[in-house]
Scaffold this motif. Structure first.
Motif, short mmCIF file in Angstrom:
data_model
loop_
_atom_site.label_atom_id
_atom_site.label_comp_id
_atom_site.label_asym_id
_atom_site.label_seq_id
_atom_site.Cartn_x
_atom_site.Cartn_y
_atom_site.Cartn_z
N SER A 28 19.75 11.56 -19.34
CA SER A 28 20.73 11.72 -18.15
C SER A 28 20.31 10.77 -17.17
CB SER A 28 21.02 13.12 -17.81
OG SER A 28 19.94 13.57 -17.10
N VAL A 29 19.12 10.22 -16.90
CA VAL A 29 18.69 9.32 -15.79
C VAL A 29 19.17 8.05 -16.12
CG1 VAL A 29 16.66 8.43 -14.51
CG2 VAL A 29 16.91 10.79 -15.28
N ASN A 30 19.91 7.13 -14.99
CA ASN A 30 20.24 5.76 -15.17
C ASN A 30 18.87 4.99 -14.69
OD1 ASN A 30 22.92 6.33 -15.54
ND2 ASN A 30 23.09 6.74 -13.37
N ALA A 31 18.18 4.53 -15.81
CA ALA A 31 17.08 3.82 -15.74
C ALA A 31 17.37 2.36 -15.87
CB ALA A 31 16.32 4.16 -16.71
N TYR A 32 16.45 1.53 -14.91
CA TYR A 32 16.48 0.03 -14.89
C TYR A 32 15.01 -0.28 -14.66
CZ TYR A 32 21.41 0.51 -14.26
OH TYR A 32 22.88 0.90 -14.55
N THR A 33 14.82 -1.72 -15.19
CA THR A 33 13.45 -2.18 -15.12
C THR A 33 13.64 -3.47 -14.12
OG1 THR A 33 13.54 -3.23 -16.91
CG2 THR A 33 12.64 -1.31 -17.08
N TYR A 34 12.47 -3.80 -13.68
CA TYR A 34 12.48 -5.01 -13.15
C TYR A 34 11.10 -5.77 -13.23
CZ TYR A 34 9.34 -2.98 -9.69
OH TYR A 34 8.38 -2.05 -9.10
N GLY A 35 10.90 -7.22 -13.08
CA GLY A 35 9.92 -8.04 -13.19
C GLY A 35 9.97 -9.40 -13.66
N PHE A 36 9.09 -10.01 -14.06
CA PHE A 36 9.16 -11.35 -14.58
C PHE A 36 9.49 -11.75 -15.93
CE2 PHE A 36 6.91 -11.96 -10.69
CZ PHE A 36 7.36 -13.41 -10.01
N GLY A 37 9.35 -10.41 -17.00
CA GLY A 37 9.60 -10.59 -18.22
C GLY A 37 10.98 -10.80 -18.75
N LEU A 38 11.19 -11.18 -19.62
CA LEU A 38 12.44 -11.64 -20.30
C LEU A 38 13.21 -10.35 -20.69
CD1 LEU A 38 11.62 -14.31 -23.18
CD2 LEU A 38 12.63 -14.77 -20.72
N ASP A 39 12.38 -8.96 -20.73
CA ASP A 39 13.22 -7.88 -20.98
C ASP A 39 13.60 -7.10 -19.64
OD1 ASP A 39 10.79 -7.46 -20.37
OD2 ASP A 39 10.32 -5.74 -21.92
N ALA A 40 13.25 -7.52 -18.81
CA ALA A 40 13.58 -7.01 -17.48
C ALA A 40 15.07 -6.83 -17.20
CB ALA A 40 12.84 -7.38 -16.34
N ASP A 41 15.74 -5.78 -16.79
CA ASP A 41 16.88 -5.58 -16.29
C ASP A 41 17.32 -6.64 -15.20
OD1 ASP A 41 17.74 -3.71 -18.33
OD2 ASP A 41 16.79 -2.23 -17.09
N PHE A 42 16.30 -6.42 -14.11
CA PHE A 42 16.31 -7.19 -12.97
C PHE A 42 15.27 -8.35 -13.13
CE2 PHE A 42 18.50 -3.49 -11.38
CZ PHE A 42 19.51 -3.94 -10.69
N LYS A 43 15.68 -9.36 -13.74
CA LYS A 43 14.40 -10.73 -14.07
C LYS A 43 14.38 -11.46 -12.78
CE LYS A 43 13.39 -13.93 -17.43
NZ LYS A 43 13.23 -15.00 -16.37
N ILE A 44 13.02 -11.58 -12.45
CA ILE A 44 12.73 -12.61 -11.44
C ILE A 44 12.49 -13.60 -12.13
CG2 ILE A 44 10.81 -12.98 -9.60
CD1 ILE A 44 10.27 -9.95 -9.72
N SER A 45 12.90 -14.97 -11.44
CA SER A 45 12.64 -16.20 -11.95
C SER A 45 12.71 -17.26 -10.62
CB SER A 45 13.57 -16.62 -12.83
OG SER A 45 14.98 -16.83 -12.36
N ALA A 46 12.46 -18.43 -11.00
CA ALA A 46 12.09 -19.55 -9.94
C ALA A 46 11.52 -19.14 -8.78
CB ALA A 46 13.78 -20.07 -9.78
N LEU A 47 10.20 -18.29 -8.69
CA LEU A 47 9.71 -18.09 -7.65
C LEU A 47 9.07 -19.24 -6.85
CD1 LEU A 47 8.51 -15.72 -5.78
CD2 LEU A 47 6.46 -15.82 -7.30
N ASN A 48 9.34 -19.30 -5.50
CA ASN A 48 8.72 -20.40 -4.54
C ASN A 48 8.01 -20.14 -3.48
OD1 ASN A 48 8.46 -23.39 -3.65
ND2 ASN A 48 9.75 -22.61 -2.20
N LEU A 49 6.75 -20.30 -3.51
CA LEU A 49 5.98 -19.56 -2.41
C LEU A 49 5.83 -21.10 -1.37
CD1 LEU A 49 3.14 -17.89 -4.43
CD2 LEU A 49 5.32 -17.01 -3.37
N SER A 50 6.00 -20.82 -0.13
CA SER A 50 5.87 -21.69 1.12
C SER A 50 5.42 -21.07 2.22
CB SER A 50 7.46 -22.24 1.34
OG SER A 50 8.15 -21.24 2.04
#
Length: 562
Positions: free
Chosen positions: A296-318
């Motif tokens: 019954s819990v609404n579950a979401y994932t995040y990360g750099f991996g392709l399977d992440a629901d919230f996918k991080i990409s194009a990271l730029n450090l300055s």
């Protein structure tokens, strides 16, 4: 620590004790407060005599009664039949006349035994305060690293979009409102109320929930420690959402091994009231934690991996911080034309991309729109977490500008685990400094196994390493340093590796020795305003020591120019 406002109004014992303890002999007794510390008892209070790890509250039943306790609940296993207590009004011997409930009538002050009281205390306190967390939306954040930063980011955004937010964690407990911090209803712009724990004790926490309800707070963010979960401090809390940052080695001195440590944290994701679960898909523990969640819990994932629901990409450090693209799940993408959003932040390091993504995932899963996420662009990190230290404001801007080329960047961070130290050293290295200096030590009376690991990490990732004292506590400081050094290559040249036991001297040595294109990382103590030596907490701040050293650079430069 005892809550300042514990008492609300009288409740009957029958309303707050477990039904299994029901007895007509004391059910109609009125209680006007709940206390875990006998010293805080005032007339009319209920005393919970828990068997703590360091202090056994059952030893202080007499004191609690003398201070006015109307009833005592004691952890089972303490031979009450051999004890004699006396009331302030008249002395007499306790007797036990109910073998099932172990009720002892001490001049009409019942002492009731309850097995597992430490784990029941939160439920008792919650019932006393009328189950306050059910009237709030409480978000719990657990993990080895990133709890404090993620909690800070989330509370700051919730403050902006809702007006206020309650927060409790390593940096303290209070309510953030319009940039200020409200503690117990009073504005205190300097600090949150220090509870002494990442997760406050059960009674303090439930009292704070009650106060948040009374003052109109709707959202609450809690840092949830493995200790707090294992010891039942969060029992009685109604969690709406749970967040996992990561799980790496820590607190083996308490839990014994990684499996026990991880399972303690998994408890949060098994919480019956949970409606939202946010997990780091790049962490090895994501799967086991995900399996703990109810369907019954609404579950979401995040990360750099392709399977992440919230996918991080194009990271730029300055030099200005970081920015990246964050893919938004289709079911939560209600106000975007594209499937992603670009986030910018003044924070440093890849690990802060995770913290920002976790915060974004929480906000969108709770029903906020992407405008709320954009508030993160303006949020700085919390005190002692990747905190950049600048020269004192009394130095004029022109002088600062003139000195900037000769002044190293100084970062204070709470990194006190192998994973955290590695993350921060990798993070600063990615920002292209000439040399990375690392000043760190390890705490005494804690996990000894991580010490050589941290020594090896510092050797590998820093150009200059200074090992110093952290919080030795009751342990011999030289032994701690020796454990750290055991992980360092014995062939390392003296020019790269130093031992300076005095932490102030070590900090000054690093900052005054570093060049203008270097960065100095002061790791381990972060926001702490003390150094624990031989069990005595003496005033000490890495932040203030760094500022003092930077001021010395100014003084030296002024003398040279004259």
């Amino acid at each position: 620590m005892q809550a300042k406002e514990n008492s609300i109004h009288s409740r009957l014992l029958s309303q707050i004790l477990p039904k299994s303890l029901s007895s007509s002999e004391y059910d109609d007794r009125a209680v006007n407060g709940v206390c875990l510390d006998s010293r805080d008892i005032t007339p009319g209070n209920l005393f919970l005599a828990c068997a703590g790890m360091n202090v056994d509250g059952r030893q202080f039943i007499q004191q609690a009664i003398e201070n006015g306790a109307v009833a005592v609940v004691a952890e089972k296993g303490f031979d009450l039949s051999t004890k004699t207590f006396s009331s302030p009004a008249k002395g007499f011997n306790k007797h036990s006349d109910n073998s099932n409930d172990s009720l002892a009538d001490i001049d009409s002050v019942p002492v009731i035994e309850l097995e597992g009281l430490s784990h029941q205390a939160g439920f008792i306190a919650s019932r006393y305060f009328d189950n306050p967390s059910k009237k709030l939306k409480v978000i719990g954040i657990t993990g080895t690293n990133g709890k404090t930063t993620t909690a800070h980011l989330l509370s700051e955004v919730l403050k902006q979009v809702t007006g206020c937010c309650g927060i409790a964690g390593t940096l303290g407990m209070g309510t953030v409102v319009k940039g200020e911090i409200v503690v117990k209803g009073e504005i205190d712009g300097n600090s949150l109320l220090d509870t002494g724990f990442t997760t406050p004790d059960a009674v303090v926490l439930q009292a704070q929930f009650y106060e948040w309800v009374q003052t109109g707070v709707e959202w609450v963010v809690l840092e949830v420690s493995s200790h707090g979960l294992d010891q039942g401090r969060l029992n009685g809390t109604h969690f709406y959402g749970a967040v996992l940052t990561n799980v790496t080695r820590d607190h083996f001195d308490y839990h014994g091994d990684f499996e026990s440590y991880s399972k303690a944290k998994q408890t949060l994701f098994e919480w019956p009231s949970l409606q939202v679960g946010i997990l780091n898909s790049d962490d090895d523990c994501c799967g086991p934690f995900q399996n703990c969640l109810s369907s019954s819990v609404n579950a979401y994932t995040y990360g750099f991996g392709l399977d992440a629901d919230f996918k991080i990409s194009a990271l730029n450090l300055s030099a200005q911080g970081l920015n990246f693209d964050l893919q938004i799940p289709t079911d939560l993408n209600t106000d975007l034309i594209s499937d992603s959003i670009t986030l910018s932040s003044p924070l440093f390091g890849e690990f802060n991309a995770y913290n920002l993504a976790a915060t974004s995932a929480v906000l969108l899963s709770l029903g906020f729109d992407t405008a709320a996420i954009q508030q993160l662009d303006k949020v700085n990190g919390p005190q002692g977490r990747m905190q950049s230290i600048v020269m004192d404001s009394t130095i004029d801007d022109v002088t600062k500008s003139e000195l900037s080329e000769g002044v190293p960047t100084v970062i204070v961070d709470y990194a006190h685990t192998p994973d955290a130290l590695e993350n921060i050293l990798k993070a600063v290295s990615a920002h292209q400094y000439h040399k990375v200096w690392c000043v760190f030590g390890c705490g005494g009376d804690r996990d000894k196994g991580k010490r050589p690991l941290m020594g090896r990490i510092a050797e590998r990732l820093a150009d200059q390493v200074i090992i110093t004292d952290d919080n030795p506590r009751l342990e011999n400081a030289a032994d701690i340093v020796a454990d750290i050094v055991a992980g360092i290559d014995e062939n390392m040249t003296g020019s790269k590796f130093q031992i300076i036991a005095d932490r102030a001297e070590a900090i000054h040595n690093a900052i005054l020795g570093a060049g203008g294109q270097d960065i100095v990382v002061l790791a381990g103590k972060g926001h702490e305003s003390y150094q624990d030596i031989n069990g005595i907490k003496k005033p000490f701040s890495d932040i203030e020591q760094a500022k003092t050293a930077l001021a010395l650079i100014h003084v030296q430069s002024t003398r040279e120019s004259n």
